[in-house]
Every structure is written in structure tokens, then in C-alpha cells.
Design an enzyme around this catalytic site. Sequence first.
Site, mmCIF file in Angstrom:
data_model
loop_
_atom_site.group_PDB
_atom_site.id
_atom_site.type_symbol
_atom_site.label_atom_id
_atom_site.label_comp_id
_atom_site.label_asym_id
_atom_site.label_seq_id
_atom_site.Cartn_x
_atom_site.Cartn_y
_atom_site.Cartn_z
ATOM 1 N N HIS A 19 0.847 -1.207 0.000
ATOM 2 C CA HIS A 19 0.000 0.000 0.000
ATOM 3 C C HIS A 19 0.878 1.251 0.000
ATOM 4 C CE1 HIS A 19 -3.019 -2.744 2.205
ATOM 5 N NE2 HIS A 19 -3.580 -2.470 1.052
ATOM 6 N N LYS A 43 -15.660 -7.559 5.116
ATOM 7 C CA LYS A 43 -14.585 -8.185 5.890
ATOM 8 C C LYS A 43 -14.754 -7.902 7.381
ATOM 9 C CE LYS A 43 -11.348 -7.571 2.108
ATOM 10 N NZ LYS A 43 -10.167 -6.853 1.617
ATOM 11 N N ARG A 92 -2.214 -5.551 -8.725
ATOM 12 C CA ARG A 92 -1.044 -6.367 -8.410
ATOM 13 C C ARG A 92 -0.832 -7.485 -9.416
ATOM 14 N NH1 ARG A 92 -3.318 -7.984 -2.948
ATOM 15 N NH2 ARG A 92 -5.119 -7.643 -4.284
ATOM 16 N N SER A 130 -3.179 -8.159 3.032
ATOM 17 C CA SER A 130 -3.200 -8.004 4.492
ATOM 18 C C SER A 130 -3.496 -9.325 5.193
ATOM 19 C CB SER A 130 -4.233 -6.947 4.886
ATOM 20 O OG SER A 130 -3.920 -5.731 4.273
HETATM 21 N N1 COA Z 1 -0.172 -4.039 -1.639
HETATM 22 C C1 COA Z 1 -0.503 -5.014 -0.811
HETATM 23 N N2 COA Z 1 -1.750 -5.460 -0.659
HETATM 24 C C2 COA Z 1 -2.703 -4.859 -1.362
HETATM 25 C C3 COA Z 1 -2.437 -3.815 -2.262
HETATM 26 C C4 COA Z 1 -1.093 -3.408 -2.382
HETATM 27 N N3 COA Z 1 -0.719 -2.430 -3.208
HETATM 28 N N4 COA Z 1 -3.592 -3.427 -2.841
HETATM 29 C C5 COA Z 1 -4.546 -4.204 -2.315
HETATM 30 N N5 COA Z 1 -4.022 -5.058 -1.434
HETATM 31 C C6 COA Z 1 -4.710 -6.093 -0.680
HETATM 32 C C7 COA Z 1 -5.361 -5.582 0.554
HETATM 33 O O1 COA Z 1 -4.497 -5.655 1.653
HETATM 34 C C8 COA Z 1 -6.535 -6.514 0.663
HETATM 35 O O2 COA Z 1 -6.126 -7.677 1.366
HETATM 36 P P1 COA Z 1 -7.167 -8.559 2.188
HETATM 37 O O3 COA Z 1 -8.227 -8.985 1.237
HETATM 38 O O4 COA Z 1 -6.348 -9.660 2.683
HETATM 39 O O5 COA Z 1 -7.716 -7.669 3.275
HETATM 40 C C9 COA Z 1 -6.871 -6.884 -0.772
HETATM 41 O O6 COA Z 1 -5.730 -6.608 -1.483
HETATM 42 C C10 COA Z 1 -7.939 -6.077 -1.450
HETATM 43 O O7 COA Z 1 -8.412 -5.158 -0.633
HETATM 44 P P2 COA Z 1 -8.543 -3.582 -0.730
HETATM 45 O O8 COA Z 1 -7.660 -2.946 -1.711
HETATM 46 O O9 COA Z 1 -8.464 -3.094 0.650
HETATM 47 O O10 COA Z 1 -9.901 -3.451 -1.324
HETATM 48 P P3 COA Z 1 -11.217 -4.032 -0.806
HETATM 49 O O11 COA Z 1 -11.634 -4.986 -1.834
HETATM 50 O O12 COA Z 1 -11.169 -4.501 0.597
HETATM 51 O O13 COA Z 1 -12.026 -2.713 -0.739
HETATM 52 C C11 COA Z 1 -13.424 -0.982 -1.492
HETATM 53 C C12 COA Z 1 -12.675 -2.262 -1.814
HETATM 54 C C13 COA Z 1 -13.614 -0.793 -0.026
HETATM 55 C C14 COA Z 1 -12.641 0.162 -2.018
HETATM 56 C C15 COA Z 1 -14.788 -1.124 -2.197
HETATM 57 O O14 COA Z 1 -15.404 -2.287 -1.754
HETATM 58 C C16 COA Z 1 -15.678 0.044 -1.943
HETATM 59 O O15 COA Z 1 -15.528 1.059 -2.535
HETATM 60 N N6 COA Z 1 -16.670 -0.138 -1.054
HETATM 61 C C17 COA Z 1 -17.610 0.901 -0.692
HETATM 62 C C18 COA Z 1 -18.990 0.606 -1.240
HETATM 63 C C19 COA Z 1 -19.090 1.054 -2.663
HETATM 64 O O16 COA Z 1 -18.934 2.200 -3.010
HETATM 65 N N7 COA Z 1 -19.432 0.085 -3.511
HETATM 66 C C20 COA Z 1 -19.573 0.305 -4.909
HETATM 67 C C21 COA Z 1 -18.326 -0.047 -5.605
HETATM 68 S S1 COA Z 1 -18.748 -0.808 -7.107
#
Ligand code: COA
Length: 163
Positions: A19, A43, A92, A130
Amino acid sequence: MKKIIALYPGTFDPITNGHLDIIERASSLFDRVIVTIALNSSKKPLFSEDERKEMILQELKKHKNVEVGAFRGLLVEYAKKKKASVIIRGLRAISDYEYEFQMALTNRKISPEVTTMFMMPNEKYTYLNSTLVKELAAFKGNIKCFVPKFVEKKLREKFKNRL
Ligand code: COA
């Protein structure tokens, strides 16, 4: 000149070096970057909102144009509230693509004024997430190369009395 504000949303449970790699890239491109913790994800986070904020803030000290925020509800609504015109997402691997594509197009449909931009982290972080870091920490594995020092300490504290 209009200042460009970008959101970098995610669960950040906890923030990792992957991140931070994206944040660093974004910080050099945009006027303001808001690292945005999503609170209503499906989550079940290990860390509370305050804990996640604290860990992120600890790492943001060196970036003057980066701050931290949190939201419930729709991301594009939060973008509007913050006057952000860009959403940053890290790509990624190919496996990220389908989900990101769907999310970016849905967000564009409901809010055309907000553009999603993708960035690739350094290849050494392409397999990182994560969950992996938490699992390693839970079993007392070495996480030094995946998270900053402060996050490592917090993870150690969390899992101190477990197992
Ligand atoms: N390096 C390391 N890990 C990374 C990374 C990076 N550069 N980028 C992403 N990840 C990992 C995260 O740690 C996470 O790991 P985990 O699943 O083990 O927790 C995973 O990749 C993906 O998670 P993240 O990037 O945090 O995204 P998410 O899928 O949890 O969240 C939101 C997505 C919250 C942004 C999205 O669901 C959202 O916008 N929600 C709000 C509701 C909304 O507006 N919905 C309509 C959207 S269509």
C-alpha cells in the site's frame, strides 16, 4: 489551476509496504491524496478504525500532501464530499483485474465525474495482501519485509496472547 484530489480506498487491515508503495507513487502525482479506510466492507477487520488510522498516520509523516480519512456507504459519495476527482487502485496481478474492472465501471456509471486510475506496485509486492501478513503474524512468522516497523509492533501485540 485546479488542485487534483485523489482517494486511495481500501480496508487497510493493516496497511502494508505494498500500500505504501502505491501511496508514494500517488503522492508524487496528485496535489492531495486521501488514504480512505472503508468501514462497511464485508470483511471482519482485526484492527479498529482508530488503530488502522494510527498505523497509516504513522507512515504518512514523510508525505505532506497525504492524509487519512474513513467512510461508510458509497465510495463515490465520499469522493464528492471530499471534492476528489480521482480514485486510485493498485493492480497487483491479472487476478485483480476482473473485480477492479467491475468496480471502476460501476463507479463511473453512478458518478462519471470521478475517474479510477490504476497503479502497479513494485513487483516485489504483487503477491502481498493483508490477510497473508495477519496469518504470518498469528503464527509468529517473519513479517519484517511486508510491513513497516510500527505495524509489525501492532501485529505482534495483537497476537501476543493468542495461540
Ligand atoms: N499491496 C498489498 N496489498 C494490497 C495492495 C497493495 N498495493 N492493494 C490491495 N491489497 C490487498 C489488501 O491488503 C486486501 O487484502 P485482504 O483482502 O487480505 O484484506 C486486498 O488486497 C484487497 O483489498 P482492498 O484494496 O483493501 O480493497 P477491498 O476490496 O477490501 O475494498 C473498497 C474495496 C472498499 C474500495 C470497495 O469495496 C468500496 O468502494 N466499497 C464501498 C462501497 C461502494 O462504493 N461500492 C460500490 C463499488 S462498485
